[in-house]
Design an enzyme around this catalytic site. Structure first.
Site, PDB file in Angstrom:
ATOM      1  N   SER A 132     -25.284  -8.984  10.600  1.00  0.00           N
ATOM      2  CA  SER A 132     -26.184 -10.025  10.094  1.00  0.00           C
ATOM      3  C   SER A 132     -27.655  -9.639  10.193  1.00  0.00           C
ATOM      4  CB  SER A 132     -25.953 -11.341  10.846  1.00  0.00           C
ATOM      5  OG  SER A 132     -24.632 -11.780  10.695  1.00  0.00           O
ATOM      6  N   HIS A 190     -31.302 -12.745  13.801  1.00  0.00           N
ATOM      7  CA  HIS A 190     -31.506 -12.907  12.360  1.00  0.00           C
ATOM      8  C   HIS A 190     -32.994 -12.823  12.022  1.00  0.00           C
ATOM      9  CE1 HIS A 190     -27.529 -15.405  12.144  1.00  0.00           C
ATOM     10  NE2 HIS A 190     -27.320 -14.122  12.375  1.00  0.00           N
TER      11      HIS A 190
END
Length: 212
Positions: A132, A190
């Site tokens: 991610s 993230h």
């Protein structure tokens, strides 16, 4: 619709699938060896900084199969265009530096939690895994290089300009990170990946239009 897969994006997806199948059906110990732990943890190993980008949530645990599916579909959507525009070397740099940035910011957040008296157990012995962070960097780079491109999402009846995607990622991740919502997701990772992707893409964009 997905753009035609380019060589590096295709190989990254293949590696992720191989790691996923091997860790779930052949060598479950890979989760302990190749997921990445906080840098101060006794379980931390240097190679985990890279290998964690190819590990995803186990089948039947947490978000399970949707973890790798969502990541690979997102990479298929944004990766090929960037790979062709910035070139192989820069694309590889973007992907892996974004993943490293994700880990670095997550460690920074963990360190802050420790200074605030957080329990060391979950920080030291809960690994981080997934592509991610690297993929958030790819998405951020896309939105920086192609700010006016319209993106279309399922259940949204109109296109959204790419330049609104990056601030949305940052704001949502900050809210979820500070609020503790969706526990078990490394929201600051993230953000770390997205920030690295943005900075690299901004530099490349500025270099492209620099006049000597």
């Amino acid at each position: 619709m997905f753009p035609k897969l380019t060589p590096i994006t295709r190989n990254i997806i293949i590696l992720n699938v191989i790691f996923y199948l091997a860790s779930n059906f052949l060598i479950p110990q890979m989760y302990g060896m190749f997921s990445v732990y906080y840098i101060g943890s006794p379980d931390f190993r240097v190679w985990q900084i890279l290998t964690h980008m190819f590990m995803h949530a186990p089948l039947g645990s947490g978000i399970g199969l949707t973890h790798i599916l969502f990541n690979m579909l997102t990479l298929m959507s944004f990766g090929p265009v960037l790979e062709q525009v910035v070139g192989d070397r820069k694309y590889i740099m973007l992907y892996f530096l974004s993943g490293l940035g994700a880990y670095a910011l997550n460690c920074g957040w963990n360190f802050f939690e420790i200074t605030q008296g957080a329990d060391l157990g979950p920080i030291y012995y809960t690994p981080m895994l997934g592509a991610s962070g690297a993929i958030f960097g790819v998405v951020a780079a896309f939105s920086t290089l192609f700010p006016d491109n319209k993106l279309y999402f399922m259940f949204v009846p109109f296109g959204i300009k790419a330049k609104y995607l990056l601030p949305a990622i940052i704001v949502i991740s900050l809210y979820l990170g500070f609020s503790g919502s969706m526990d078990g997701v490394a929201h600051f990772a993230h953000i770390g990946g997205a920030v690295v992707g943005y900075l690299l893409a901004k530099k490349w964009r500025n270099d492209r239009f620099r006049v000597n």
